[in-house]
Design a protein around this motif. Structure first.
Motif, PDB file in Angstrom:
ATOM      1  N   MET A   1     -25.500  11.993 -40.980  1.00  0.00           N
ATOM      2  CA  MET A   1     -24.992  13.108 -41.773  1.00  0.00           C
ATOM      3  C   MET A   1     -23.464  13.098 -41.791  1.00  0.00           C
ATOM      4  O   MET A   1     -22.841  13.158 -42.840  1.00  0.00           O
ATOM      5  CB  MET A   1     -25.503  14.428 -41.203  1.00  0.00           C
ATOM      6  N   TYR A   2     -22.835  13.032 -40.595  1.00  0.00           N
ATOM      7  CA  TYR A   2     -21.380  13.131 -40.530  1.00  0.00           C
ATOM      8  C   TYR A   2     -20.676  11.786 -40.633  1.00  0.00           C
ATOM      9  O   TYR A   2     -19.452  11.726 -40.731  1.00  0.00           O
ATOM     10  CB  TYR A   2     -20.944  13.825 -39.235  1.00  0.00           C
ATOM     11  N   ALA A   3     -21.411  10.665 -40.602  1.00  0.00           N
ATOM     12  CA  ALA A   3     -20.781   9.349 -40.550  1.00  0.00           C
ATOM     13  C   ALA A   3     -19.813   9.109 -41.713  1.00  0.00           C
ATOM     14  O   ALA A   3     -18.648   8.733 -41.484  1.00  0.00           O
ATOM     15  CB  ALA A   3     -21.851   8.259 -40.476  1.00  0.00           C
ATOM     16  N   PRO A   4     -20.215   9.310 -42.981  1.00  0.00           N
ATOM     17  CA  PRO A   4     -19.256   9.074 -44.079  1.00  0.00           C
ATOM     18  C   PRO A   4     -18.032   9.986 -44.004  1.00  0.00           C
ATOM     19  O   PRO A   4     -16.940   9.588 -44.399  1.00  0.00           O
ATOM     20  CB  PRO A   4     -20.100   9.363 -45.338  1.00  0.00           C
ATOM     21  N   PHE A   5     -18.219  11.202 -43.498  1.00  0.00           N
ATOM     22  CA  PHE A   5     -17.111  12.160 -43.406  1.00  0.00           C
ATOM     23  C   PHE A   5     -15.988  11.620 -42.525  1.00  0.00           C
ATOM     24  O   PHE A   5     -14.803  11.829 -42.790  1.00  0.00           O
ATOM     25  CB  PHE A   5     -17.639  13.481 -42.847  1.00  0.00           C
ATOM     26  N   PHE A   6     -16.359  10.880 -41.455  1.00  0.00           N
ATOM     27  CA  PHE A   6     -15.366  10.312 -40.542  1.00  0.00           C
ATOM     28  C   PHE A   6     -15.074   8.835 -40.844  1.00  0.00           C
ATOM     29  O   PHE A   6     -14.438   8.152 -40.034  1.00  0.00           O
ATOM     30  CB  PHE A   6     -15.848  10.451 -39.094  1.00  0.00           C
ATOM     31  N   GLY A   7     -15.535   8.359 -41.994  1.00  0.00           N
ATOM     32  CA  GLY A   7     -15.255   6.982 -42.369  1.00  0.00           C
ATOM     33  C   GLY A   7     -16.057   5.964 -41.575  1.00  0.00           C
ATOM     34  O   GLY A   7     -15.597   4.839 -41.368  1.00  0.00           O
ATOM     35  N   LEU A   8     -17.256   6.334 -41.138  1.00  0.00           N
ATOM     36  CA  LEU A   8     -18.095   5.444 -40.336  1.00  0.00           C
ATOM     37  C   LEU A   8     -19.212   4.868 -41.193  1.00  0.00           C
ATOM     38  O   LEU A   8     -19.670   5.495 -42.144  1.00  0.00           O
ATOM     39  CB  LEU A   8     -18.688   6.202 -39.149  1.00  0.00           C
ATOM     40  N   GLU A   9     -19.658   3.678 -40.814  1.00  0.00           N
ATOM     41  CA  GLU A   9     -20.768   3.045 -41.511  1.00  0.00           C
ATOM     42  C   GLU A   9     -22.111   3.409 -40.876  1.00  0.00           C
ATOM     43  O   GLU A   9     -23.149   3.340 -41.532  1.00  0.00           O
ATOM     44  CB  GLU A   9     -20.591   1.522 -41.497  1.00  0.00           C
ATOM     45  N   HIS A  10     -22.094   3.729 -39.589  1.00  0.00           N
ATOM     46  CA  HIS A  10     -23.319   4.064 -38.869  1.00  0.00           C
ATOM     47  C   HIS A  10     -23.041   5.244 -37.946  1.00  0.00           C
ATOM     48  O   HIS A  10     -21.884   5.553 -37.641  1.00  0.00           O
ATOM     49  CB  HIS A  10     -23.815   2.884 -38.020  1.00  0.00           C
ATOM     50  N   ALA A  11     -24.098   5.867 -37.473  1.00  0.00           N
ATOM     51  CA  ALA A  11     -23.955   6.908 -36.450  1.00  0.00           C
ATOM     52  C   ALA A  11     -23.599   6.226 -35.132  1.00  0.00           C
ATOM     53  O   ALA A  11     -24.341   5.363 -34.657  1.00  0.00           O
ATOM     54  CB  ALA A  11     -25.248   7.694 -36.310  1.00  0.00           C
ATOM     55  N   PRO A  12     -22.463   6.568 -34.518  1.00  0.00           N
ATOM     56  CA  PRO A  12     -21.985   5.808 -33.361  1.00  0.00           C
ATOM     57  C   PRO A  12     -22.614   6.185 -32.028  1.00  0.00           C
ATOM     58  O   PRO A  12     -22.496   5.428 -31.071  1.00  0.00           O
ATOM     59  CB  PRO A  12     -20.487   6.125 -33.340  1.00  0.00           C
ATOM     60  N   PHE A  13     -23.288   7.327 -31.946  1.00  0.00           N
ATOM     61  CA  PHE A  13     -23.714   7.794 -30.633  1.00  0.00           C
ATOM     62  C   PHE A  13     -25.227   8.013 -30.542  1.00  0.00           C
ATOM     63  O   PHE A  13     -25.692   8.934 -29.878  1.00  0.00           O
ATOM     64  CB  PHE A  13     -22.964   9.072 -30.261  1.00  0.00           C
ATOM     65  N   SER A  14     -25.956   7.138 -31.187  1.00  0.00           N
ATOM     66  CA  SER A  14     -27.412   7.175 -31.032  1.00  0.00           C
ATOM     67  C   SER A  14     -27.764   6.758 -29.606  1.00  0.00           C
ATOM     68  O   SER A  14     -27.102   5.908 -29.007  1.00  0.00           O
ATOM     69  CB  SER A  14     -28.071   6.227 -32.034  1.00  0.00           C
ATOM     70  N   ILE A  15     -28.819   7.358 -29.054  1.00  0.00           N
ATOM     71  CA  ILE A  15     -29.235   6.982 -27.697  1.00  0.00           C
ATOM     72  C   ILE A  15     -30.213   5.817 -27.730  1.00  0.00           C
ATOM     73  O   ILE A  15     -30.696   5.377 -26.683  1.00  0.00           O
ATOM     74  CB  ILE A  15     -29.861   8.172 -26.948  1.00  0.00           C
ATOM     75  N   ALA A  16     -30.513   5.279 -28.928  1.00  0.00           N
ATOM     76  CA  ALA A  16     -31.361   4.089 -29.021  1.00  0.00           C
ATOM     77  C   ALA A  16     -30.589   2.893 -28.468  1.00  0.00           C
ATOM     78  O   ALA A  16     -29.379   2.776 -28.679  1.00  0.00           O
ATOM     79  CB  ALA A  16     -31.760   3.839 -30.478  1.00  0.00           C
ATOM     80  N   PRO A  17     -31.256   1.986 -27.771  1.00  0.00           N
ATOM     81  CA  PRO A  17     -30.560   0.848 -27.131  1.00  0.00           C
ATOM     82  C   PRO A  17     -30.205  -0.252 -28.131  1.00  0.00           C
ATOM     83  O   PRO A  17     -30.798  -1.328 -28.142  1.00  0.00           O
ATOM     84  CB  PRO A  17     -31.582   0.364 -26.097  1.00  0.00           C
ATOM     85  N   ASP A  18     -29.244   0.006 -29.009  1.00  0.00           N
ATOM     86  CA  ASP A  18     -28.810  -0.975 -30.001  1.00  0.00           C
ATOM     87  C   ASP A  18     -27.879  -1.981 -29.329  1.00  0.00           C
ATOM     88  O   ASP A  18     -26.831  -1.603 -28.802  1.00  0.00           O
ATOM     89  CB  ASP A  18     -28.072  -0.251 -31.134  1.00  0.00           C
ATOM     90  N   PRO A  19     -28.215  -3.300 -29.343  1.00  0.00           N
ATOM     91  CA  PRO A  19     -27.366  -4.282 -28.654  1.00  0.00           C
ATOM     92  C   PRO A  19     -25.964  -4.391 -29.234  1.00  0.00           C
ATOM     93  O   PRO A  19     -25.054  -4.848 -28.554  1.00  0.00           O
ATOM     94  CB  PRO A  19     -28.143  -5.601 -28.829  1.00  0.00           C
ATOM     95  N   ARG A  20     -25.772  -3.953 -30.496  1.00  0.00           N
ATOM     96  CA  ARG A  20     -24.425  -4.007 -31.067  1.00  0.00           C
ATOM     97  C   ARG A  20     -23.451  -3.109 -30.310  1.00  0.00           C
ATOM     98  O   ARG A  20     -22.242  -3.348 -30.318  1.00  0.00           O
ATOM     99  CB  ARG A  20     -24.457  -3.580 -32.530  1.00  0.00           C
ATOM    100  N   TYR A  21     -23.969  -2.067 -29.695  1.00  0.00           N
ATOM    101  CA  TYR A  21     -23.108  -1.095 -29.020  1.00  0.00           C
ATOM    102  C   TYR A  21     -22.995  -1.360 -27.516  1.00  0.00           C
ATOM    103  O   TYR A  21     -22.526  -0.502 -26.775  1.00  0.00           O
ATOM    104  CB  TYR A  21     -23.634   0.324 -29.253  1.00  0.00           C
TER     105      TYR A  21
END
Length: 580
Positions: A1-21
């Motif tokens: 929801m807020y990602a484009p507002f802050f110029g982000l491509e993805h939600a940065p603080f998901s608790i899913a274990p994404d290896p990119r993060y």
């Protein structure tokens, strides 16, 4: 929801274990090293403990990625089992067939006998066996005792089963119980994973924002970052929850910056929800039982205030934003922040470096200080910093000539490396002197050499022109530093300008294989025996495992950052940061 507002491509603080993060702090790397040590130690127990959300699962995932191909792995994630259920689960994980001797009544022996035969057979074939049990604090005492008995399965050379227990702090207390003394004596490695430090919290947040596509300064004030660490207690999962809700709150209020007030409100919403629900339930109970009228009225007033506050939050109202008798919807003036961004997992050589917008951080006004006086006395330009740094590598100024310092250093077998979005954790991990671009009160950029760092006192030693030196705290350093770091590294033979060994001539490949072996990322040749030929796929897999162990983005390519850490792991003689 807020990602484009802050110029982000993805939600940065998901608790899913994404290896990119993936973010590996110093303590996460140390925890991983303990697990890997236990893997090669010949059997027994290895303990990894930590509070909920500190990153035990992250370390375990990295550990699983690095387990050699000659190891069989059984992973049990639901330890609330009886002895019989656990043994059946272990057999199933290892693929061991088991059946009751008497139909319908499988016993412990019916599982132990085929399991023992399997372990002996695998040992004879040169394979190791590892059992990993997650959430091990839930194990019953009798199950722990059965696990101890499993470590009795051994040959004259080594135990046949390596057991890794991962759990919350209660697991340490369980193992320390006198009733489990025999198990405690078989623990060959243990590590307790602590929470992140305030500096690591800032690096963690900046790292996730950068991976999510941030192309500007962090949308958190310095006070907000401090408050996030305090409220989340440095626990990564809590940091994710809090930052996600704080960004959502700022978005709801139309604010492009999160301040400490927003963090406090988000923390109350995320962490105190249980307490608020309990208070509401108690108020409802008092109403039903005819409690005192003042208590009922107070509960109603609190409920009304909560509703009004919720509406105000969505409309952007903040305390202190009032004019006259009406509530004024105002956005506070953004406060510029100066801080060290997170250490990136990959970098470029100086010849290929390009400015990274994500590294741009607006500088806060800096008061006059010894550091500012020191910077004011330094010459502008990078050439002097490169030359000062070259002296630490034994290169005389006369050898550099009057041209470009990096070109001259390349002729000396050295390469310039620049990272435009580094953090203190990365600099300490590289453990080599380098120069930092610091900023004066007038926002002038001044390169100075970082020659030492005291991790206990958190004090950095800076070197400037004409032999000037200054010691500053890590906090003061962070106020003047925006993350730009440069250093030198010793290149392998015939390395191409790209800085990647895989693109080099045949002379560099044997060097890389030897370094991987010295660093423990590849099997070393037996004494008097020639090294076995390594395929490109094997080499890439070994580089990948080494990168995971070091907390880098694992791409299997030996670039400059990987080579520097490989040199350090292999104890190559290079200048290091002077530490006590």
């Amino acid at each position: 929801m807020y990602a484009p507002f802050f110029g982000l491509e993805h939600a940065p603080f998901s608790i899913a274990p994404d290896p990119r993060y993936l973010f590996m702090s110093d303590r996460h790397r140390e925890a991983l090293a303990h697990l890997l040590y236990g893997l090669e130690a010949g059997g027994g127990f290895v303990l990894l403990t930590g509070e909920i959300g500190t990153g035990k699962t992250t370390v375990c995932r990295c550990f699983l990625e690095q387990i050699p191909a000659h190891c069989n792995v059984a992973y049990v994630f639901n330890p609330k089992l009886t002895v019989g259920e656990l043994l059946r689960s272990i057999c199933d994980e290892f693929g061991v067939a088991h059946a009751p001797a008497v139909p319908g009544a499988e016993t412990v022996k019916d599982c132990l006998d085929p399991l023992n035969a399997f372990l002996l057979r695998e040992h004879a074939a040169g394979r190791n066996n590892v059992l990993i049990i997650d959430e091990a604090q839930s194990l019953a005492p009798e199950v722990l005792e059965q696990l101890r008995l499993l470590t009795n399965l051994e040959t004259s050379e080594r135990k046949l089963l390596q057991i890794v227990l991962i759990g919350q702090p209660e697991l340490r207390a369980m193992v320390a119980d006198p009733a489990l003394e025999q198990l405690a004596q078989r623990v060959i490695a243990r590590y307790h994973l602590d929470a992140l430090t305030p500096e690591e919290t800032r690096q963690y947040i900046a790292h996730r924002m950068a991976v999510a596509g941030l192309k500007g300064p962090l949308p958190f004030t310095a006070r907000a970052l401090v408050r996030i660490h305090q409220r989340a207690r440095g626990i990564p999962r809590r940091i994710n929850l809090l930052c996600d809700r704080a960004l959502l709150g700022a978005y709801a209020g139309g604010l492009h910056e999160v301040n400490d007030t927003i963090v406090d409100r988000a923390a109350a919403e995320v962490f105190d929800a249980g307490a608020a629900s309990a208070q509401a339930a108690a108020a409802r109970a008092r109403v039903r039982t005819g409690g005192p009228r003042w208590a009922v009225a107070g509960a109603g007033a609190l409920a009304g205030a909560a509703v009004i506050a919720g509406l105000g939050w969505g409309l952007g109202w903040r305390p202190g934003a009032q004019s006259g008798g009406a509530a004024a919807v105002t956005a506070p003036e953004p406060k510029p922040v100066a801080h060290a961004a997170a250490g990136a997992a990959s970098g470029t050589s100086a010849s290929m470096a390009s400015p990274s917008p994500a590294a741009a951080v607006t500088a806060a006004p800096l008061a006059r200080s010894p550091l500012q006086d020191f910077l004011a006395a330094q010459p502008a330009g990078e050439d002097a910093a490169w030359r000062t740094l070259a002296a630490a590598w034994g290169v005389r100024d006369a050898d550099l000539g009057a041209g470009d310092a990096c070109d001259a250093l390349q002729r000396q077998g050295l390469r310039c490396y620049r990272q435009r979005r580094a953090g203190l954790a990365l600099v300490r991990q590289l453990d080599r002197p380098g120069w930092l671009t610091l900023h004066t009160a007038a926002d002038a950029a001044v390169p100075v050499v970082l020659s030492g760092f005291d991790p206990v006192r958190q004090v950095a030693t800076l070197e400037g022109a004409e032999g000037r030196r200054l010691q500053v705290s890590a906090t003061d350093l962070a106020q003047a530093w925006r993350g730009e770091f440069a250093t030198l590294w010793r290149a392998p033979p015939e390395l191409p300008p790209s800085g990647k060994v895989e693109a080099a001539s045949a002379a560099a490949i044997p060097w890389l294989d030897a370094q991987l072996a010295r660093a423990g990322a590849a099997p070393a040749a037996a004494a008097g025996q020639p090294a076995a030929a390594t395929t490109a796929a094997q080499r890439r897999a070994r580089i990948h495992r080494f990168q995971v162990a070091q907390g880098l983005v694992p791409d299997g390519v030996a670039g400059p950052l990987t080579l520097m850490l490989l040199n350090r792991a292999a104890s190559v003689a290079e200048p290091r940061l002077n530490t006590p």
